[in-house]
Design a protein around this motif. Structure first.
Motif, PDB file in Angstrom:
ATOM      1  N   VAL A  33       0.771  -1.239   0.204  1.00  0.00           N
ATOM      2  CA  VAL A  33      -0.046   0.005  -0.093  1.00  0.00           C
ATOM      3  C   VAL A  33       0.910   1.155  -0.060  1.00  0.00           C
ATOM      4  N   ALA A  34       1.874   1.212   0.836  1.00  0.00           N
ATOM      5  CA  ALA A  34       2.895   2.389   0.817  1.00  0.00           C
ATOM      6  C   ALA A  34       3.462   2.647  -0.458  1.00  0.00           C
ATOM      7  N   PHE A  35       3.773   1.560  -1.145  1.00  0.00           N
ATOM      8  CA  PHE A  35       4.620   1.712  -2.437  1.00  0.00           C
ATOM      9  C   PHE A  35       3.693   2.212  -3.402  1.00  0.00           C
ATOM     10  N   ILE A  36       2.435   1.733  -3.293  1.00  0.00           N
ATOM     11  CA  ILE A  36       1.497   2.350  -4.501  1.00  0.00           C
ATOM     12  C   ILE A  36       1.102   3.814  -4.051  1.00  0.00           C
ATOM     13  N   ALA A  37       1.075   4.307  -2.914  1.00  0.00           N
ATOM     14  CA  ALA A  37       1.116   5.649  -2.653  1.00  0.00           C
ATOM     15  C   ALA A  37       1.895   6.593  -2.890  1.00  0.00           C
ATOM     16  N   GLU A  38       3.276   6.017  -2.609  1.00  0.00           N
ATOM     17  CA  GLU A  38       4.289   6.858  -3.116  1.00  0.00           C
ATOM     18  C   GLU A  38       4.673   6.928  -4.669  1.00  0.00           C
ATOM     19  N   HIS A  39       3.940   5.749  -5.364  1.00  0.00           N
ATOM     20  CA  HIS A  39       4.195   5.811  -6.870  1.00  0.00           C
ATOM     21  C   HIS A  39       3.056   6.639  -7.468  1.00  0.00           C
ATOM     22  N   ARG A  40       1.964   6.745  -6.950  1.00  0.00           N
ATOM     23  CA  ARG A  40       0.981   7.706  -7.537  1.00  0.00           C
ATOM     24  C   ARG A  40       1.337   9.025  -7.315  1.00  0.00           C
ATOM     25  N   ARG A  41       2.029   9.529  -5.987  1.00  0.00           N
ATOM     26  CA  ARG A  41       2.349  10.705  -5.734  1.00  0.00           C
ATOM     27  C   ARG A  41       3.217  10.999  -6.728  1.00  0.00           C
ATOM     28  N   ALA A  42       4.290  10.271  -7.343  1.00  0.00           N
ATOM     29  CA  ALA A  42       5.526  10.568  -8.049  1.00  0.00           C
ATOM     30  C   ALA A  42       5.031  10.538  -9.637  1.00  0.00           C
ATOM     31  N   HIS A  43       3.784  10.002  -9.878  1.00  0.00           N
ATOM     32  CA  HIS A  43       3.126   9.926 -11.352  1.00  0.00           C
ATOM     33  C   HIS A  43       1.802  10.583 -11.430  1.00  0.00           C
ATOM     34  N   ARG A  44       1.729  11.559 -10.596  1.00  0.00           N
ATOM     35  CA  ARG A  44       0.292  12.133 -10.604  1.00  0.00           C
ATOM     36  C   ARG A  44      -0.067  12.948 -12.028  1.00  0.00           C
ATOM     37  N   ASP A  45       0.733  13.164 -12.828  1.00  0.00           N
ATOM     38  CA  ASP A  45       0.406  13.509 -13.993  1.00  0.00           C
ATOM     39  C   ASP A  45      -0.092  12.429 -14.933  1.00  0.00           C
ATOM     40  N   ALA A  46      -0.011  10.955 -14.801  1.00  0.00           N
ATOM     41  CA  ALA A  46      -0.335  10.190 -15.475  1.00  0.00           C
ATOM     42  C   ALA A  46      -2.000  10.026 -15.596  1.00  0.00           C
ATOM     43  N   THR A  47      -2.528   9.567 -16.516  1.00  0.00           N
ATOM     44  CA  THR A  47      -3.792   9.251 -16.946  1.00  0.00           C
ATOM     45  C   THR A  47      -4.561   8.361 -15.984  1.00  0.00           C
ATOM     46  N   HIS A  48      -3.787   7.163 -15.352  1.00  0.00           N
ATOM     47  CA  HIS A  48      -4.285   6.218 -14.569  1.00  0.00           C
ATOM     48  C   HIS A  48      -3.032   5.627 -14.026  1.00  0.00           C
ATOM     49  N   ASN A  49      -3.102   4.976 -12.847  1.00  0.00           N
ATOM     50  CA  ASN A  49      -2.070   4.453 -12.116  1.00  0.00           C
ATOM     51  C   ASN A  49      -2.713   2.879 -11.564  1.00  0.00           C
ATOM     52  N   CYS A  50      -2.780   2.153 -12.327  1.00  0.00           N
ATOM     53  CA  CYS A  50      -3.628   0.817 -11.852  1.00  0.00           C
ATOM     54  C   CYS A  50      -2.577  -0.077 -11.070  1.00  0.00           C
ATOM     55  N   THR A  51      -3.233  -0.860 -10.145  1.00  0.00           N
ATOM     56  CA  THR A  51      -2.310  -1.513  -9.247  1.00  0.00           C
ATOM     57  C   THR A  51      -2.678  -2.840  -8.993  1.00  0.00           C
ATOM     58  N   ALA A  52      -2.026  -3.530  -8.760  1.00  0.00           N
ATOM     59  CA  ALA A  52      -2.273  -5.133  -8.194  1.00  0.00           C
ATOM     60  C   ALA A  52      -1.120  -5.586  -7.216  1.00  0.00           C
ATOM     61  N   TYR A  53      -1.603  -6.479  -6.390  1.00  0.00           N
ATOM     62  CA  TYR A  53      -0.401  -6.961  -5.479  1.00  0.00           C
ATOM     63  C   TYR A  53      -1.080  -8.238  -4.698  1.00  0.00           C
ATOM     64  N   VAL A  54       0.062  -9.193  -4.487  1.00  0.00           N
ATOM     65  CA  VAL A  54      -0.104 -10.539  -3.885  1.00  0.00           C
ATOM     66  C   VAL A  54       0.721 -10.571  -2.689  1.00  0.00           C
ATOM     67  N   VAL A  55       0.569 -10.934  -1.528  1.00  0.00           N
ATOM     68  CA  VAL A  55       1.303 -10.927  -0.602  1.00  0.00           C
ATOM     69  C   VAL A  55       0.996 -12.085   0.438  1.00  0.00           C
ATOM     70  N   GLY A  56       1.685 -12.511   1.424  1.00  0.00           N
ATOM     71  CA  GLY A  56       1.501 -13.606   2.269  1.00  0.00           C
ATOM     72  C   GLY A  56       2.229 -15.053   1.854  1.00  0.00           C
ATOM     73  N   GLU A  57       2.521 -15.612   2.753  1.00  0.00           N
ATOM     74  CA  GLU A  57       3.610 -17.114   2.368  1.00  0.00           C
ATOM     75  C   GLU A  57       2.833 -17.786   1.126  1.00  0.00           C
ATOM     76  N   HIS A  58       1.454 -17.710   1.271  1.00  0.00           N
ATOM     77  CA  HIS A  58       0.765 -18.750   0.338  1.00  0.00           C
ATOM     78  C   HIS A  58       0.017 -17.704  -0.847  1.00  0.00           C
ATOM     79  N   GLY A  59       0.272 -16.477  -0.988  1.00  0.00           N
ATOM     80  CA  GLY A  59      -0.228 -15.590  -1.585  1.00  0.00           C
ATOM     81  C   GLY A  59      -1.779 -15.426  -1.379  1.00  0.00           C
TER      82      GLY A  59
END
Length: 207
Positions: A33-59
């Motif tokens: 979540v923190a990575f996504i937030a920072e990325h969106r701040r750095a690329h606020r001029d983009a049309t879209h910043n779409c995201t997906a993530y998988v975490v956990g030992e078994h995804g």
């Protein structure tokens, strides 16, 4: 478990729109979540910043966002690529700069999936295999031959310490611990001590 080998980014252009996929390794959902937030701040001029993530030992923890694209055309296909590749501990952000040509729902699904898939291919994938750190202690007279034999078997110690005895920490696959102990006893005539340490993982590149 599989993870991306390293963080990275990959860009492609489809009908004048730029799709830039940035991948990062994360250990927790909070890191994603923190990575996504920072990325969106750095690329606020983009049309879209779409995201997906998988975490956990078994995804077991997954989430995606279309960030303004038509529902189901961006985040979901991105997430499906991560899941299909068997990855965990990874976050993907696809930054789109609209080029003036609409792609339609099917075109968007293909574009976002392609951006993630090509980025994964670019950074590489590793498989995490469970290991136990086995410490082998031997006197200096035995140590030279033992270290040479370890090298010959492709079992490079992660650390070697020289004191009254020579101690070598060797990562050994969990399923091979008993065989490794028997091998050490054989090559040293039973004159080496074996201790079991922490369990962990080693990263093995996936072709």
């Amino acid at each position: 478990m599989r993870m991306i080998r390293q963080a990275g980014r990959h860009e492609l252009e489809i009908r004048k729109s730029r799709f830039i996929c940035t991948l990062a390794r994360v250990q927790t959902e909070a890191e994603a979540v923190a990575f996504i937030a920072e990325h969106r701040r750095a690329h606020r001029d983009a049309t879209h910043n779409c995201t997906a993530y998988v975490v956990g030992e078994h995804g077991e923890i997954t989430k995606s966002s279309d960030d303004g694209e038509p529902s189901g055309t961006a985040g979901v296909p991105m997430l499906e690529v991560l899941v299909r590749r068997g990855l965990t501990g990874v976050v993907a952000v696809v930054t789109r700069y609209f080029g003036g040509v609409k792609l339609g729902a099917g075109g968007l699904v293909r574009a976002y999936a392609q951006a993630v898939s090509e980025a994964i291919d670019a950074v590489g994938v590793v498989e995490l295999r469970p290991v136990v750190t086995v410490t082998v202690s031997a006197d200096h007279a035995l140590a030279g031959r033992l270290l040479g034999d370890l090298h010959g078997r492709g079992r490079e110690p992660s650390q070697v310490r020289y004191g009254r005895l020579v101690e070598a920490d060797v990562p050994v696959a969990v399923a091979e611990v008993d065989d490794f102990r028997a091998w050490v006893a054989q090559v040293t005539g039973g004159r080496a001590e074996v201790r079991y340490g922490a369990e962990g993982y080693v990263e093995v590149p996936v072709p």
